[in-house]
Design a protein around this motif. Sequence first.
Motif, mmCIF file in Angstrom:
data_model
loop_
_atom_site.group_PDB
_atom_site.id
_atom_site.type_symbol
_atom_site.label_atom_id
_atom_site.label_comp_id
_atom_site.label_asym_id
_atom_site.label_seq_id
_atom_site.Cartn_x
_atom_site.Cartn_y
_atom_site.Cartn_z
ATOM 1 N N GLU A 66 -50.546 -41.083 4.371
ATOM 2 C CA GLU A 66 -51.249 -40.167 3.468
ATOM 3 C C GLU A 66 -52.556 -40.795 2.987
ATOM 4 O OE1 GLU A 66 -50.660 -38.507 -1.079
ATOM 5 O OE2 GLU A 66 -48.878 -39.064 0.052
ATOM 6 N N MET A 67 -52.545 -42.092 2.763
ATOM 7 C CA MET A 67 -53.704 -42.775 2.213
ATOM 8 C C MET A 67 -54.784 -43.025 3.273
ATOM 9 S SD MET A 67 -53.828 -46.348 0.039
ATOM 10 C CE MET A 67 -52.966 -45.695 -1.384
ATOM 11 N N PHE A 68 -54.373 -43.307 4.501
ATOM 12 C CA PHE A 68 -55.319 -43.671 5.552
ATOM 13 C C PHE A 68 -55.268 -42.676 6.708
ATOM 14 C CE2 PHE A 68 -54.212 -47.643 3.423
ATOM 15 C CZ PHE A 68 -55.473 -48.118 3.100
ATOM 16 N N ASP A 69 -56.422 -42.347 7.242
ATOM 17 C CA ASP A 69 -56.541 -41.429 8.371
ATOM 18 C C ASP A 69 -56.004 -42.099 9.638
ATOM 19 O OD1 ASP A 69 -57.247 -39.583 10.273
ATOM 20 O OD2 ASP A 69 -59.406 -39.819 10.011
ATOM 21 N N HIS A 70 -55.002 -41.503 10.231
ATOM 22 C CA HIS A 70 -54.388 -42.057 11.436
ATOM 23 C C HIS A 70 -54.693 -41.229 12.683
ATOM 24 C CE1 HIS A 70 -52.153 -44.444 8.556
ATOM 25 N NE2 HIS A 70 -51.668 -45.140 9.555
ATOM 26 N N SER A 71 -55.628 -40.305 12.605
ATOM 27 C CA SER A 71 -55.862 -39.404 13.734
ATOM 28 C C SER A 71 -56.269 -40.164 15.001
ATOM 29 C CB SER A 71 -56.883 -38.323 13.377
ATOM 30 O OG SER A 71 -58.087 -38.903 12.936
ATOM 31 N N LEU A 72 -57.211 -41.082 14.927
ATOM 32 C CA LEU A 72 -57.619 -41.830 16.111
ATOM 33 C C LEU A 72 -56.492 -42.742 16.584
ATOM 34 C CD1 LEU A 72 -59.733 -42.567 18.196
ATOM 35 C CD2 LEU A 72 -60.656 -44.247 16.569
ATOM 36 N N TYR A 73 -55.838 -43.410 15.656
ATOM 37 C CA TYR A 73 -54.703 -44.280 15.987
ATOM 38 C C TYR A 73 -53.630 -43.497 16.739
ATOM 39 C CZ TYR A 73 -50.600 -47.256 15.122
ATOM 40 O OH TYR A 73 -49.471 -48.022 15.258
ATOM 41 N N ASP A 74 -53.276 -42.324 16.221
ATOM 42 C CA ASP A 74 -52.250 -41.497 16.860
ATOM 43 C C ASP A 74 -52.704 -41.025 18.241
ATOM 44 O OD1 ASP A 74 -50.646 -41.823 14.622
ATOM 45 O OD2 ASP A 74 -51.196 -39.886 13.750
ATOM 46 N N GLU A 75 -53.978 -40.659 18.362
ATOM 47 C CA GLU A 75 -54.522 -40.204 19.641
ATOM 48 C C GLU A 75 -54.435 -41.304 20.704
ATOM 49 O OE1 GLU A 75 -58.899 -39.079 21.402
ATOM 50 O OE2 GLU A 75 -58.457 -38.502 19.333
ATOM 51 N N VAL A 76 -54.816 -42.517 20.336
ATOM 52 C CA VAL A 76 -54.764 -43.630 21.271
ATOM 53 C C VAL A 76 -53.327 -43.958 21.664
ATOM 54 C CG1 VAL A 76 -55.235 -46.110 21.532
ATOM 55 C CG2 VAL A 76 -56.965 -44.603 20.541
ATOM 56 N N ARG A 77 -52.433 -43.961 20.690
ATOM 57 C CA ARG A 77 -51.017 -44.226 21.002
ATOM 58 C C ARG A 77 -50.451 -43.166 21.956
ATOM 59 N NH1 ARG A 77 -47.836 -47.880 18.315
ATOM 60 N NH2 ARG A 77 -46.062 -46.496 18.609
ATOM 61 N N GLU A 78 -50.845 -41.923 21.743
ATOM 62 C CA GLU A 78 -50.399 -40.845 22.625
ATOM 63 C C GLU A 78 -50.923 -41.071 24.045
ATOM 64 O OE1 GLU A 78 -48.250 -37.588 23.620
ATOM 65 O OE2 GLU A 78 -48.395 -38.297 21.550
ATOM 66 N N LYS A 79 -52.202 -41.389 24.174
ATOM 67 C CA LYS A 79 -52.801 -41.634 25.496
ATOM 68 C C LYS A 79 -52.145 -42.790 26.218
ATOM 69 C CE LYS A 79 -57.421 -39.788 24.717
ATOM 70 N NZ LYS A 79 -58.858 -40.091 24.574
ATOM 71 N N LEU A 80 -51.713 -43.798 25.463
ATOM 72 C CA LEU A 80 -51.096 -44.987 26.059
ATOM 73 C C LEU A 80 -49.589 -44.846 26.237
ATOM 74 C CD1 LEU A 80 -53.041 -47.763 24.099
ATOM 75 C CD2 LEU A 80 -53.426 -46.975 26.445
ATOM 76 N N GLY A 81 -49.055 -43.685 25.859
ATOM 77 C CA GLY A 81 -47.622 -43.482 25.986
ATOM 78 C C GLY A 81 -46.818 -44.300 24.992
ATOM 79 N N ALA A 82 -47.424 -44.606 23.842
ATOM 80 C CA ALA A 82 -46.765 -45.450 22.861
ATOM 81 C C ALA A 82 -46.508 -44.695 21.554
ATOM 82 C CB ALA A 82 -47.616 -46.684 22.584
ATOM 83 N N ALA A 83 -46.549 -43.378 21.603
ATOM 84 C CA ALA A 83 -46.323 -42.590 20.396
ATOM 85 C C ALA A 83 -44.886 -42.762 19.916
ATOM 86 C CB ALA A 83 -46.633 -41.114 20.646
ATOM 87 N N ASP A 84 -44.710 -42.632 18.605
ATOM 88 C CA ASP A 84 -43.365 -42.761 18.016
ATOM 89 C C ASP A 84 -42.455 -41.668 18.478
ATOM 90 O OD1 ASP A 84 -44.149 -45.012 16.651
ATOM 91 O OD2 ASP A 84 -44.649 -43.947 14.825
#
Length: 84
Positions: A66-84
Amino acid sequence: CHGHHPGRPWQMYVDLGAYGVPQDVRDKKPWDFRKALLKVEEWTRQQQGFQCIYADVLLTRSEYREMFDHSLYDEVREKLGAAD
């Protein structure tokens, strides 16, 4: 910018620190560090602020996201197949 203040072309960042021994501790009264820090973290989120994470942090994963924007972090994890 994280989008906390839409339409505002600027943001101000202030890094505050609390140092020393709390008055209650000096007066030999009970003082709950965890409770105090949780209140500060909650207030910071309510102000749409950010907590510097070089110090103690008790945020839950949800509160941290909630405090920090994770949009780019989530996008990169998704591209790398490392999403939660």
